[in-house]
Write a protein that holds these residues in place. Structure first.
Motif, PDB file in Angstrom:
ATOM      1  N   LEU A  29     -25.518  58.020 160.051  1.00 43.54           N
ATOM      2  CA  LEU A  29     -25.758  58.445 161.441  1.00 43.54           C
ATOM      3  C   LEU A  29     -24.748  57.828 162.397  1.00 43.54           C
ATOM      4  O   LEU A  29     -24.632  58.266 163.533  1.00 43.54           O
TER       5      LEU A  29
ATOM      6  N   ARG B  71     -35.639  59.546 161.103  1.00 48.35           N
ATOM      7  CA  ARG B  71     -34.232  59.874 161.420  1.00 48.35           C
ATOM      8  C   ARG B  71     -34.112  60.624 162.756  1.00 48.35           C
ATOM      9  O   ARG B  71     -33.197  60.359 163.528  1.00 48.35           O
TER      10      ARG B  71
ATOM     11  N   ALA C 181     -26.564  48.205 159.484  1.00 45.36           N
ATOM     12  CA  ALA C 181     -25.676  49.339 159.183  1.00 45.36           C
ATOM     13  C   ALA C 181     -24.536  49.396 160.192  1.00 45.36           C
ATOM     14  O   ALA C 181     -23.409  49.730 159.857  1.00 45.36           O
TER      15      ALA C 181
ATOM     16  N   ALA D 127     -18.496  54.501 164.243  1.00 49.50           N
ATOM     17  CA  ALA D 127     -17.627  53.629 163.438  1.00 49.50           C
ATOM     18  C   ALA D 127     -16.172  54.081 163.526  1.00 49.50           C
ATOM     19  O   ALA D 127     -15.262  53.261 163.683  1.00 49.50           O
TER      20      ALA D 127
HETATM   21  C1  HEM Z   1     -17.554  52.140 158.464  1.00 53.06           C
HETATM   22  C2  HEM Z   1     -18.769  52.096 158.871  1.00 53.06           C
HETATM   23  C3  HEM Z   1     -19.930  52.680 158.129  1.00 53.06           C
HETATM   24  C4  HEM Z   1     -20.038  53.071 156.824  1.00 53.06           C
HETATM   25  C5  HEM Z   1     -18.986  53.039 155.740  1.00 53.06           C
HETATM   26  C6  HEM Z   1     -21.393  53.556 156.645  1.00 53.06           C
HETATM   27  C7  HEM Z   1     -21.885  54.077 155.464  1.00 53.06           C
HETATM   28  C8  HEM Z   1     -23.139  54.597 155.307  1.00 53.06           C
HETATM   29  C9  HEM Z   1     -23.627  55.193 154.084  1.00 53.06           C
HETATM   30  C10 HEM Z   1     -22.848  55.280 152.777  1.00 53.06           C
HETATM   31  C11 HEM Z   1     -24.904  55.616 154.314  1.00 53.06           C
HETATM   32  C12 HEM Z   1     -25.836  56.374 153.378  1.00 53.06           C
HETATM   33  C13 HEM Z   1     -26.294  55.637 152.154  1.00 53.06           C
HETATM   34  C14 HEM Z   1     -27.028  56.552 151.214  1.00 53.06           C
HETATM   35  O1  HEM Z   1     -26.772  57.764 151.158  1.00 53.06           O
HETATM   36  O2  HEM Z   1     -27.870  56.043 150.460  1.00 53.06           O
HETATM   37  C15 HEM Z   1     -25.217  55.285 155.684  1.00 53.06           C
HETATM   38  C16 HEM Z   1     -26.425  55.542 156.281  1.00 53.06           C
HETATM   39  C17 HEM Z   1     -26.727  55.137 157.548  1.00 53.06           C
HETATM   40  N1  HEM Z   1     -25.874  54.568 158.469  1.00 53.06           N
HETATM   41 FE1  HEM Z   1     -23.923  54.115 158.198  1.00 53.06          FE
HETATM   42  N2  HEM Z   1     -22.064  53.435 157.820  1.00 53.06           N
HETATM   43  C18 HEM Z   1     -21.211  52.920 158.761  1.00 53.06           C
HETATM   44  C19 HEM Z   1     -21.477  52.656 160.078  1.00 53.06           C
HETATM   45  C20 HEM Z   1     -22.691  52.859 160.681  1.00 53.06           C
HETATM   46  C21 HEM Z   1     -22.972  52.574 162.066  1.00 53.06           C
HETATM   47  C22 HEM Z   1     -21.974  52.075 163.099  1.00 53.06           C
HETATM   48  C23 HEM Z   1     -24.294  52.875 162.241  1.00 53.06           C
HETATM   49  C24 HEM Z   1     -25.169  52.778 163.447  1.00 53.06           C
HETATM   50  C25 HEM Z   1     -24.835  52.533 164.621  1.00 53.06           C
HETATM   51  C26 HEM Z   1     -24.821  53.361 160.988  1.00 53.06           C
HETATM   52  C27 HEM Z   1     -26.115  53.780 160.776  1.00 53.06           C
HETATM   53  C28 HEM Z   1     -26.579  54.336 159.615  1.00 53.06           C
HETATM   54  C29 HEM Z   1     -27.958  54.769 159.436  1.00 53.06           C
HETATM   55  C30 HEM Z   1     -29.069  54.698 160.460  1.00 53.06           C
HETATM   56  C31 HEM Z   1     -28.048  55.268 158.140  1.00 53.06           C
HETATM   57  C32 HEM Z   1     -29.292  55.837 157.445  1.00 53.06           C
HETATM   58  C33 HEM Z   1     -29.280  57.353 157.496  1.00 53.06           C
HETATM   59  C34 HEM Z   1     -30.427  57.963 156.723  1.00 53.06           C
HETATM   60  O3  HEM Z   1     -30.937  57.364 155.767  1.00 53.06           O
HETATM   61  O4  HEM Z   1     -30.839  59.064 157.107  1.00 53.06           O
HETATM   62  N3  HEM Z   1     -23.817  53.340 160.066  1.00 53.06           N
HETATM   63  N4  HEM Z   1     -24.125  54.677 156.271  1.00 53.06           N
END
Ligand code: HEM
Length: 435
Positions: free
Chosen positions: A377, A126, A265, A382
């Motif tokens: 992240l 991360r 993601a 977003a």
């Molecule tokens: C509306 C847009 C988005 C929603 C609803 C969303 C939702 C989420 C959720 C619910 C998680 C965590 C899942 C868990 O706790 O098991 C997550 C993790 C993550 N998201 Fe998003 N996401 C969005 C957009 C993005 C964008 C634009 C990026 C990257 C450019 C991104 C990158 C990541 C990454 C890298 C993680 C992993 C974090 C970790 O495990 O430490 N997401 N996202």
């Protein structure tokens, strides 16, 4: 390769699929919620049945809570681990078989994806990404989002029967995440197709056909990102991924998995946020009129969309030991499903939760981006994409309306639309507002 992939499917999806089907036939609401889209169940009604059973409802394989406070507490408690075979207390021969048949593909739903790794190892993956995704680098993407939004709106104005997913909500985040990853123009369309094939992997109990197609796509993505990583190692660009490669000290497999996770993601969720917002606003003309007249309401409107129709509907955690939390007992290895979209409709926190209200004062307390060490992240990226895109779309097309029924994607976890047919007349060109 095929037999090992089949064994992986049996262990990770086939057995849960069979168990869920049996329970769904017995009318168990959690099982019906998880197989919902395949059987046409109403997820909101099922979540309400689950909520009515109390803070935690238990089935033989899985527990569930739609209580916002408890979901948040679980996500923020490091005694809860990610849900992977190593944390589930499975018999040794099974974990051995899972390890032996690991296809070593960059699967965002499996380690070494940061999403499926616990601290302290989680920080190794991360940190370099968080470091590269600073507010300053995200702000630099703002100009690119404005430029791409304008271009898409110009094209929309000249399209006779536009589909706001294929013609707008999808290409914008796809282009932005491709920029983040420094992916050349030639590879961008394949990236989209692979994302589409990989998205069902976040559901529970997918079919063998869907799983095999997702694995094929991951294999192709692995090869392409492998070349891409080599190229960026030799000739780093100004993109965020080049910074991750340079500073992260990650192996090729770890980097490829990070790239596939970011691609999925970044794209598969934001397309849903933009699409869900378009449909909700068109279906609630009073709310749309309010935000049109008061553009300062856009950020709040987007939080309400995230709460009301969460693009990621669920995640889960596994108890790492016997523990007590918020007056509830959890046994070691107990898997707890966290329906984020259900927690976001908890009446204890959100009064009249089934009302879409863009002025809701605490909409931002939703869990759509999760919470704790795995909190999204890309949340600020977003939010920025959605604000710029939606404001510009509704300014450019003042009489925009649905011209048919929006078609849902039909996945249990990633919630959004496949097509949104619309009609509307474009006004004179105005530069989208970046603030
Ligand atoms: C509306 C847009 C988005 C929603 C609803 C969303 C939702 C989420 C959720 C619910 C998680 C965590 C899942 C868990 O706790 O098991 C997550 C993790 C993550 N998201 Fe998003 N996401 C969005 C957009 C993005 C964008 C634009 C990026 C990257 C450019 C991104 C990158 C990541 C990454 C890298 C993680 C992993 C974090 C970790 O495990 O430490 N997401 N996202």
């Amino acid at each position: 390769m095929q037999p090992t992939i089949w064994i992986q499917w049996v262990l990770s999806h086939g057995i849960p699929r069979a168990a869920l089907s049996i329970q769904a036939r017995r009318n168990e609401p959690l099982a019906r919620f998880l197989v919902g889209p395949r059987r046409g169940g109403d997820p909101l009604a099922l979540l309400e049945q689950i909520r009515a059973r109390g803070p935690v409802s238990r089935t033989p394989f899985l527990s569930v809570t739609a209580d916002h406070g408890l979901c948040r507490a679980i996500l923020r408690d490091n005694r809860f681990k990610v849900t992977i075979p190593a944390n589930m207390g499975l018999p040794r021969p099974i974990t051995w078989l899972i390890r032996r048949t690991d296809p070593q593909l960059p699967n965002p739903a499996e380690p070494p994806s940061m999403l499926q790794v616990d601290p302290p190892q989680h920080s190794r993956y991360r940190h370099p990404v968080a470091h590269a995704f600073t507010p300053r680098t995200i702000d630099r993407l703002r100009l690119r989002i404005i430029e791409k939004t304008s271009e898409l709106l110009d094209r929309l104005a000249a399209t006779p029967h536009p589909d706001l997913v294929g013609d707008f909500a999808a290409p914008l985040p796809a282009e932005i995440i491709a920029d983040v990853l420094g992916v050349p123009e030639t590879l961008r369309s394949q990236m989209l197709e692979r994302g589409e094939h990989g998205a069902p992997l976040l559901d529970v109990g997918v079919s063998w056909k869907t799983f095999r197609r997702a694995m094929d796509s991951l294999r192709e993505a692995d090869q392409e990102f492998g070349h891409h990583i080599e190229q960026l190692r030799n000739e780093p660009g100004d993109d965020i991924f080049s910074h991750i490669i340079r500073d992260g000290n990650l192996t090729r497999r770890e980097l490829a998995t990070t790239a596939v996770l970011l691609a999925g993601a970044g794209f598969e969720t934001t397309v849903n946020l933009i699409g869900n917002a378009i449909v909700l606003l068109l279906q609630h003309p009073d709310q749309l009129a309010m935000v049109r007249d008061n553009p300062e309401l856009w950020p709040g409107a987007i939080e309400e969309v995230l709460r009301f129709d969460s693009p990621v509907q669920m995640t889960s955690r596994t108890a790492g030991c016997d523990l007590e939390l918020a007056g509830q007992h959890f046994s070691a290895h107990e898997i707890v499903l966290l329906p984020l979209g259900g927690a976001n409709r908890d009446p204890a926190l959100f009064p009249d939760p089934n009302r879409f209200d863009i002025t809701r004062p605490n909409a931002k307390d939703h869990l759509a981006f999760s919470s704790g060490v795995h909190a999204c992240l890309g949340a600020s990226l977003a939010r920025m994409e959605a604000t710029i895109a939606l404001q510009a779309l509704f300014e450019r097309f003042p009489d925009l309306q649905l011209s048919g029924t929006p078609a849902p994607r039909g996945l249990a976890n990633l919630h959004g639309y496949r097509h949104i047919p619309v009609r509307g007349t474009s006004t004179a060109v105005r530069q989208p507002n970046g603030r």
